[in-house]
Motif scaffolding. Structure first.
Motif, PDB file in Angstrom:
ATOM      1  N   GLU A  51     -73.156 -10.704 -19.030  1.00 43.97           N
ATOM      2  CA  GLU A  51     -72.076 -11.691 -19.141  1.00 43.97           C
ATOM      3  C   GLU A  51     -71.073 -11.588 -18.002  1.00 43.97           C
ATOM      4  O   GLU A  51     -70.059 -12.281 -17.999  1.00 43.97           O
ATOM      5  N   GLY A  52     -71.334 -10.685 -17.050  1.00 45.92           N
ATOM      6  CA  GLY A  52     -70.450 -10.547 -15.907  1.00 45.92           C
ATOM      7  C   GLY A  52     -69.263  -9.643 -16.133  1.00 45.92           C
ATOM      8  O   GLY A  52     -68.349  -9.592 -15.322  1.00 45.92           O
ATOM      9  N   ILE A  53     -69.263  -8.894 -17.251  1.00 45.21           N
ATOM     10  CA  ILE A  53     -68.176  -7.973 -17.564  1.00 45.21           C
ATOM     11  C   ILE A  53     -68.497  -6.609 -16.962  1.00 45.21           C
ATOM     12  O   ILE A  53     -69.615  -6.115 -17.103  1.00 45.21           O
ATOM     13  N   GLU A  54     -67.505  -5.987 -16.310  1.00 45.40           N
ATOM     14  CA  GLU A  54     -67.731  -4.649 -15.753  1.00 45.40           C
ATOM     15  C   GLU A  54     -68.141  -3.694 -16.868  1.00 45.40           C
ATOM     16  O   GLU A  54     -67.565  -3.692 -17.950  1.00 45.40           O
ATOM     17  N   CYS A  55     -69.165  -2.879 -16.591  1.00 47.56           N
ATOM     18  CA  CYS A  55     -69.679  -1.982 -17.639  1.00 47.56           C
ATOM     19  C   CYS A  55     -69.939  -0.571 -17.119  1.00 47.56           C
ATOM     20  O   CYS A  55     -70.733   0.163 -17.695  1.00 47.56           O
ATOM     21  N   GLY A  56     -69.273  -0.177 -16.041  1.00 49.29           N
ATOM     22  CA  GLY A  56     -69.410   1.191 -15.555  1.00 49.29           C
ATOM     23  C   GLY A  56     -69.431   1.256 -14.047  1.00 49.29           C
ATOM     24  O   GLY A  56     -69.312   0.245 -13.357  1.00 49.29           O
ATOM     25  N   GLY A  57     -69.604   2.468 -13.555  1.00 49.86           N
ATOM     26  CA  GLY A  57     -69.653   2.629 -12.118  1.00 49.86           C
ATOM     27  C   GLY A  57     -69.789   4.080 -11.693  1.00 49.86           C
ATOM     28  O   GLY A  57     -69.797   4.999 -12.513  1.00 49.86           O
ATOM     29  N   PHE A  58     -69.902   4.245 -10.393  1.00 50.31           N
ATOM     30  CA  PHE A  58     -70.005   5.556  -9.765  1.00 50.31           C
ATOM     31  C   PHE A  58     -69.047   5.549  -8.589  1.00 50.31           C
ATOM     32  O   PHE A  58     -69.204   4.725  -7.676  1.00 50.31           O
ATOM     33  N   ILE A  59     -68.040   6.415  -8.616  1.00 50.56           N
ATOM     34  CA  ILE A  59     -67.087   6.503  -7.520  1.00 50.56           C
ATOM     35  C   ILE A  59     -66.952   7.961  -7.084  1.00 50.56           C
ATOM     36  O   ILE A  59     -67.210   8.874  -7.870  1.00 50.56           O
ATOM     37  N   TYR A  60     -66.566   8.162  -5.848  1.00 51.83           N
ATOM     38  CA  TYR A  60     -66.462   9.509  -5.313  1.00 51.83           C
ATOM     39  C   TYR A  60     -65.454   9.543  -4.178  1.00 51.83           C
ATOM     40  O   TYR A  60     -65.120   8.510  -3.596  1.00 51.83           O
ATOM     41  N   ASP A  61     -64.962  10.730  -3.888  1.00 54.10           N
ATOM     42  CA  ASP A  61     -64.114  10.917  -2.721  1.00 54.10           C
ATOM     43  C   ASP A  61     -64.108  12.388  -2.331  1.00 54.10           C
ATOM     44  O   ASP A  61     -64.601  13.240  -3.071  1.00 54.10           O
ATOM     45  N   GLY A  62     -63.571  12.683  -1.198  1.00 57.51           N
ATOM     46  CA  GLY A  62     -63.461  14.056  -0.728  1.00 57.51           C
ATOM     47  C   GLY A  62     -62.774  14.098   0.611  1.00 57.51           C
ATOM     48  O   GLY A  62     -62.830  13.142   1.381  1.00 57.51           O
ATOM     49  N   LYS A  63     -62.073  15.199   0.854  1.00 56.55           N
ATOM     50  CA  LYS A  63     -61.404  15.358   2.147  1.00 56.55           C
ATOM     51  C   LYS A  63     -61.055  16.811   2.372  1.00 56.55           C
ATOM     52  O   LYS A  63     -60.958  17.607   1.441  1.00 56.55           O
ATOM     53  N   LYS A  64     -60.882  17.163   3.650  1.00 54.82           N
ATOM     54  CA  LYS A  64     -60.410  18.496   4.004  1.00 54.82           C
ATOM     55  C   LYS A  64     -58.904  18.540   3.778  1.00 54.82           C
ATOM     56  O   LYS A  64     -58.203  17.556   3.974  1.00 54.82           O
ATOM     57  N   THR A  65     -58.430  19.719   3.381  1.00 58.63           N
ATOM     58  CA  THR A  65     -57.001  19.944   3.220  1.00 58.63           C
ATOM     59  C   THR A  65     -56.620  21.196   4.012  1.00 58.63           C
ATOM     60  O   THR A  65     -57.495  21.915   4.499  1.00 58.63           O
ATOM     61  N   LYS A  66     -55.346  21.489   4.096  1.00 55.31           N
ATOM     62  CA  LYS A  66     -54.935  22.687   4.847  1.00 55.31           C
ATOM     63  C   LYS A  66     -55.410  23.963   4.163  1.00 55.31           C
ATOM     64  O   LYS A  66     -55.527  24.994   4.808  1.00 55.31           O
ATOM     65  N   ASN A  67     -55.738  23.892   2.868  1.00 51.37           N
ATOM     66  CA  ASN A  67     -56.220  25.067   2.127  1.00 51.37           C
ATOM     67  C   ASN A  67     -57.721  25.026   1.846  1.00 51.37           C
ATOM     68  O   ASN A  67     -58.212  25.791   1.025  1.00 51.37           O
ATOM     69  N   GLY A  68     -58.447  24.137   2.459  1.00 48.04           N
ATOM     70  CA  GLY A  68     -59.896  24.037   2.228  1.00 48.04           C
ATOM     71  C   GLY A  68     -60.343  22.594   2.096  1.00 48.04           C
ATOM     72  O   GLY A  68     -60.387  21.864   3.067  1.00 48.04           O
ATOM     73  N   HIS A  69     -60.624  22.172   0.861  1.00 53.04           N
ATOM     74  CA  HIS A  69     -61.057  20.797   0.642  1.00 53.04           C
ATOM     75  C   HIS A  69     -60.804  20.405  -0.820  1.00 53.04           C
ATOM     76  O   HIS A  69     -60.529  21.245  -1.658  1.00 53.04           O
ATOM     77  N   GLU A  70     -60.915  19.111  -1.085  1.00 54.42           N
ATOM     78  CA  GLU A  70     -60.900  18.605  -2.448  1.00 54.42           C
ATOM     79  C   GLU A  70     -61.911  17.468  -2.540  1.00 54.42           C
ATOM     80  O   GLU A  70     -62.190  16.783  -1.545  1.00 54.42           O
ATOM     81  N   SER A  71     -62.503  17.313  -3.702  1.00 58.30           N
ATOM     82  CA  SER A  71     -63.495  16.255  -3.886  1.00 58.30           C
ATOM     83  C   SER A  71     -63.569  15.898  -5.353  1.00 58.30           C
ATOM     84  O   SER A  71     -63.083  16.618  -6.218  1.00 58.30           O
ATOM     85  N   GLY A  72     -64.178  14.769  -5.628  1.00 56.32           N
ATOM     86  CA  GLY A  72     -64.337  14.347  -7.009  1.00 56.32           C
ATOM     87  C   GLY A  72     -65.352  13.242  -7.125  1.00 56.32           C
ATOM     88  O   GLY A  72     -65.672  12.552  -6.154  1.00 56.32           O
ATOM     89  N   LEU A  73     -65.885  13.074  -8.325  1.00 60.23           N
ATOM     90  CA  LEU A  73     -66.778  11.953  -8.610  1.00 60.23           C
ATOM     91  C   LEU A  73     -66.653  11.577 -10.071  1.00 60.23           C
ATOM     92  O   LEU A  73     -66.227  12.372 -10.908  1.00 60.23           O
ATOM     93  N   SER A  74     -67.003  10.356 -10.368  1.00 60.26           N
ATOM     94  CA  SER A  74     -67.002   9.858 -11.735  1.00 60.26           C
ATOM     95  C   SER A  74     -68.156   8.878 -11.884  1.00 60.26           C
ATOM     96  O   SER A  74     -68.276   7.925 -11.122  1.00 60.26           O
ATOM     97  N   LEU A  75     -69.016   9.131 -12.870  1.00 56.75           N
ATOM     98  CA  LEU A  75     -70.097   8.223 -13.239  1.00 56.75           C
ATOM     99  C   LEU A  75     -69.808   7.799 -14.665  1.00 56.75           C
ATOM    100  O   LEU A  75     -69.723   8.648 -15.563  1.00 56.75           O
ATOM    101  N   THR A  76     -69.596   6.507 -14.896  1.00 59.92           N
ATOM    102  CA  THR A  76     -69.222   6.037 -16.220  1.00 59.92           C
ATOM    103  C   THR A  76     -70.134   4.907 -16.697  1.00 59.92           C
ATOM    104  O   THR A  76     -70.665   4.137 -15.899  1.00 59.92           O
TER     105      THR A  76
END
Length: 93
Positions: A51-76
């Motif tokens: 019906e064209g209604i959003e029903c989930g997704g997969f998103i991610y990100d990540g980057k270097k920081t001054k103390n190492g790195h950070e990252s994340g993902l979500s699959l819904t």
């Protein structure tokens, strides 16, 4: 390419693959429906039902920081016209 919309013959968007800059939010409408204004923009993909209604997704990100790195993902996966019924979520700092 910044964004790819997977579209059915009738014009219904079924999936979006996108970068951060073209991630839909705010005043964006997909399949005639407004998308979540408060969602943080991420690279990834969004899924839409018959019906064209959003029903989930997969998103991610990540980057270097001054103390190492950070990252994340979500699959819904969402219930019909509702919020997540299943979510795989991870983050690292």
């Amino acid at each position: 390419m910044e964004r790819i919309n997977i579209v059915e013959e009738d014009g219904t968007v079924k999936m979006i693959l996108t970068n951060v800059g073209r991630f839909p939010n705010g005043k964006t409408k997909i399949n005639g429906l407004a998308v979540n204004e408060d969602r943080k923009k991420r690279s990834g993909m969004l899924f839409f039902n018959e019906e064209g209604i959003e029903c989930g997704g997969f998103i991610y990100d990540g980057k270097k920081t001054k103390n190492g790195h950070e990252s994340g993902l979500s699959l819904t996966y969402d219930q019909y016209d509702g919020d997540q019924v299943m979510q795989l979520l991870t983050g690292c700092r």
